[in-house]
Design an enzyme around this catalytic site. Structure first.
Site, PDB file in Angstrom:
ATOM      1  N   GLN A  35      15.212 -22.510   4.150  1.00  0.00           N
ATOM      2  CA  GLN A  35      14.372 -21.409   4.599  1.00  0.00           C
ATOM      3  C   GLN A  35      14.051 -20.394   3.504  1.00  0.00           C
ATOM      4  OE1 GLN A  35      17.010 -21.130   8.415  1.00  0.00           O
ATOM      5  NE2 GLN A  35      15.092 -20.146   8.909  1.00  0.00           N
ATOM      6  N   GLU A 187      25.120 -24.886  14.444  1.00  0.00           N
ATOM      7  CA  GLU A 187      24.421 -25.092  15.708  1.00  0.00           C
ATOM      8  C   GLU A 187      24.082 -26.551  16.043  1.00  0.00           C
ATOM      9  OE1 GLU A 187      21.971 -20.890  16.096  1.00  0.00           O
ATOM     10  OE2 GLU A 187      20.917 -22.653  15.351  1.00  0.00           O
ATOM     11  N   GLU A 379      24.905 -14.974  13.164  1.00  0.00           N
ATOM     12  CA  GLU A 379      23.473 -14.686  13.257  1.00  0.00           C
ATOM     13  C   GLU A 379      23.225 -13.793  14.462  1.00  0.00           C
ATOM     14  OE1 GLU A 379      20.776 -18.018  13.253  1.00  0.00           O
ATOM     15  OE2 GLU A 379      21.948 -19.114  11.754  1.00  0.00           O
ATOM     16  N   GLU A 434      10.786 -19.903   9.035  1.00  0.00           N
ATOM     17  CA  GLU A 434      11.569 -19.985  10.279  1.00  0.00           C
ATOM     18  C   GLU A 434      11.382 -21.345  10.976  1.00  0.00           C
ATOM     19  OE1 GLU A 434      13.868 -18.251  11.558  1.00  0.00           O
ATOM     20  OE2 GLU A 434      13.857 -16.466  10.299  1.00  0.00           O
TER      21      GLU A 434
END
Length: 474
Positions: A35, A187, A379, A434
């Site tokens: 990113q 994640e 996050e 993103e």
């Protein structure tokens, strides 16, 4: 001469003092390699999964209608640029920076030869951060891996577990004495049940229910790989800690008065949260999840030995990514994440309804239901399209500022009430690429002009700076 008994008592006293010494609370910001890094063909880097998805598949065309890539991103692989960004970190006042490594830089072919140029780059970056008083929180794997392994099936291939273990071994053996905090994975739910689901749907492959069942095997394989690498880290007797990051999204009913909505919320909560928390901390999958999976994939039967191994190699800490609760209706029973952000009582961000009390609820749940593990918020952040506009050289973002302030307040409330919370990091320090949203979503504290790479701190940057100063010794 001091007698032996007095000497031993003195040693015990010194040990006790050191043991009781309060570790500083970590205040930070977070990024991920693809990113922010750019420089996608520099220093012998191989093609990664996301290089392939953005350049050849055009994944962002599915969601935003145009092809965008991380080829340049915000140029943070370049040392001249990241040194400027470290100065901004120092100005912000953080003492931690969560970042990820790029597998395709370190082992371009996925397995085999290691790229020394990449390792040297990371060595220098870590030294530069540490010299600035900023602790690197290093994510070994954040959604991305060499494209050559994707072509071999990625996590659908049983060998992926070994390929990842080999890569993680290189990282830990090289940097284990320098880095105090490693993260194995970021994640798994989002990777397997959200992003890959979109690709599956676009390519008209497996029907939704069959798809979810095949993905569960991938997620299970990743949990075993996580346990193997945690065991490796501990076997090496390194002095730091290693954990995993999960997205936590407490599910709430669309209408609390409707039984169907409450049932759907309870089911979604198990699938989003319990599906990963339970094996990590209880050594088993939730029965309701296994029963649901069995309807569509009777072959998914994790062995007793596998579950015992996962449960025996618990993470030293849990990183949690929280943005918003999942608000669900009665018909939302599939294994897909639902953010239905039309609660009329709240201002909406582009990541869902703004409900910071659900962060508190989740932290208390970890304390009460999962043995109060060491937790860091890895996050937390948001964006509002109307705010991220530069006017007269400034970016005023009062809604993001309020979001961060309120979430920190609820997080610290949980810490005061006994939650073993040792850090908080904002997503993100900078506007960046993103994922499937490309550059259309800005979640940074620092505005980035993607054409010129110019950085401009936003109002939220200065609010977070103030929060850190007021809570430095928390």
């Amino acid at each position: 001469m001091m007698n032996k008994k007095l000497f031993l008592l003195l040693c015990l006293a010194v040990h006790f003092v050191h043991a009781q010494k309060k570790q500083p609370f970590l205040w930070g910001v977070a990024t991920a390699a693809y990113q922010v890094d750019g420089n996608y063909q520099v220093d012998g880097k191989g093609e990664s999964k996301w290089d392939f998805l953005t350049n050849k598949v055009g994944i962002t065309q599915f969601t935003i209608g145009e092809k965008q890539t991380g080829n340049v991103a915000i140029n943070m692989y370049d040392r001249k640029q990241y040194l400027k960004d470290i100065e901004l970190m120092k100005e912000l006042g953080i003492n931690a920076y969560r970042m990820s490594l790029d597998w395709s830089r370190i082992i371009p072919d996925g397995v085999g030869a290691v790229n020394e140029k990449a390792l040297a780059h990371y060595d220098q970056l870590f030294d530069d951060l540490l010299a600035a008083g900023i602790e690197p929180l290093v994510t070994i794997y954040h959604f991305d891996y060499p494209a050559v392994l994707l072509q071999k099936g990625g996590w659908g291939n049983p060998e992926m577990e070994n390929w990842y273990y080999n890569y993680a071994s290189v990282v830990i053996n090289r940097f284990g004495k320098k880095i105090k905090n490693f993260i194995t994975f970021n994640e798994p739910y989002i990777e397997f049940f959200l992003v890959e689901n979109m690709l599956n749907a676009q390519n008209n492959k497996l029907p939704e229910k069959e798809y979810y069942m095949s993905q569960m095997q991938k997620a299970h394989r990743q949990l075993i790989a996580n346990a193997r690498v945690i065991k490796l880290y501990h076997d090496l007797k390194l002095k730091g800690q290693i954990g995993i990051v999960l997205n936590v999204n407490p599910a709430a009913p669309w209408d609390e008065k409707k039984v169907a909505d409450q049932k759907a919320a309870d089911f979604q909560d198990v699938l989003i949260n319990g599906l990963f928390l339970d094996p990590l901390y209880k050594g088993k999958y939730p029965k309701v999840a296994l029963d649901s999976l069995a309807k569509y994939n009777p072959s998914f039967k994790p062995s007793t030995e596998e579950m015992a191994f996962i449960g025996a190699n618990k993470p030293d800490f849990l990183g949690i990514n929280f943005y918003a609760p999942a608000i669900v209706k009665g018909e939302d029973s599939a294994m897909s994440l639902k953010w239905l952000d039309n609660n009329p009582d709240e201002v909406k961000s582009n990541v869902g309804p703004v409900r910071p009390e659900y962060l508190y609820k989740m932290l208390m749940r970890l304390k009460n239901d999962y043995g109060n593990p060491r937790v860091i918020i890895t996050e937390n952040g948001t964006g509002f399209v109307s705010e991220d506009v530069k006017v007269n050289g400034k970016i005023n973002d009062p809604l993001r500022t309020d979001y961060i302030k309120r979430h920190v307040e609820w997080a610290l409330k949980a810490k005061k009430e006994g939650v073993n919370l040792f850090g908080y990091t904002v997503w993100s320090g900078w506007d960046n690429f993103e994922w499937v949203s490309g550059y259309t979503k800005r979640l940074g504290l620092i505005y980035v002009d993607f054409a010129t790479q110019e950085r401009t701190p936003k109002q939220s940057f200065y609010e977070y700076q103030k929060i850190i100063k007021e809570n430095r010794s928390f």
